[in-house]
Design a protein around this motif. Sequence first.
Motif, PDB file in Angstrom:
ATOM      1  N   TYR A   7     -18.686  18.217  17.122  1.00  0.00           N
ATOM      2  CA  TYR A   7     -18.311  19.208  16.121  1.00  0.00           C
ATOM      3  C   TYR A   7     -19.195  20.439  16.217  1.00  0.00           C
ATOM      4  N   PHE A   8     -18.553  21.604  16.158  1.00  0.00           N
ATOM      5  CA  PHE A   8     -19.223  22.894  16.230  1.00  0.00           C
ATOM      6  C   PHE A   8     -18.957  23.640  14.925  1.00  0.00           C
ATOM      7  N   ALA A  33     -10.407  19.924  12.297  1.00  0.00           N
ATOM      8  CA  ALA A  33     -11.286  20.850  11.586  1.00  0.00           C
ATOM      9  C   ALA A  33     -11.502  20.356  10.164  1.00  0.00           C
ATOM     10  N   ILE A  34     -12.717  20.549   9.674  1.00  0.00           N
ATOM     11  CA  ILE A  34     -13.033  20.120   8.316  1.00  0.00           C
ATOM     12  C   ILE A  34     -13.880  21.182   7.614  1.00  0.00           C
ATOM     13  N   PRO A  57     -20.451  27.722   2.502  1.00  0.00           N
ATOM     14  CA  PRO A  57     -19.485  28.823   2.396  1.00  0.00           C
ATOM     15  C   PRO A  57     -19.370  29.599   3.710  1.00  0.00           C
ATOM     16  N   PHE A  58     -18.145  29.931   4.078  1.00  0.00           N
ATOM     17  CA  PHE A  58     -17.804  30.724   5.259  1.00  0.00           C
ATOM     18  C   PHE A  58     -17.989  29.971   6.576  1.00  0.00           C
ATOM     19  N   TYR A  59     -18.093  28.635   6.535  1.00  0.00           N
ATOM     20  CA  TYR A  59     -18.204  27.847   7.771  1.00  0.00           C
ATOM     21  C   TYR A  59     -17.117  26.789   7.807  1.00  0.00           C
ATOM     22  N   VAL A  60     -16.577  26.586   9.020  1.00  0.00           N
ATOM     23  CA  VAL A  60     -15.603  25.537   9.291  1.00  0.00           C
ATOM     24  C   VAL A  60     -16.160  24.731  10.455  1.00  0.00           C
ATOM     25  N   PHE A  61     -16.047  23.423  10.396  1.00  0.00           N
ATOM     26  CA  PHE A  61     -16.512  22.562  11.470  1.00  0.00           C
ATOM     27  C   PHE A  61     -15.297  22.103  12.263  1.00  0.00           C
TER      28      PHE A  61
END
Length: 92
Positions: A7-8, A33-34, A57-61
């Motif tokens: 995961y990135f 994606a999570i 906030p503002f991040y998706v993995f």
Amino acid sequence: MTAPIKYFALRTRPIHRVEFAVMHALNQMEYPAIVPTEKRKVVVRGKRTEVRYPWFPFYVFVGLPNPGAFQRLKSQVNYRAQRMGKTPPNGA
């Protein structure tokens, strides 16, 4: 045997709740994606309701089989953004 998924963290634009739209778009492109969230009880217009707030906030993995897959994902996202009349992030 398939490669293990790593995961990135992807940083999104600082727009209110955009990470959920990005997660949905990545899932439609068949990338896992999570957005880790927590539920909070808030009062909106006199009514008590539960709202999901992201832990980051503002991040998706997003799960990718290897770091090279990130470049393919980036080009797909930029292509979709241009098709929708949006501009890709600077340096993309």
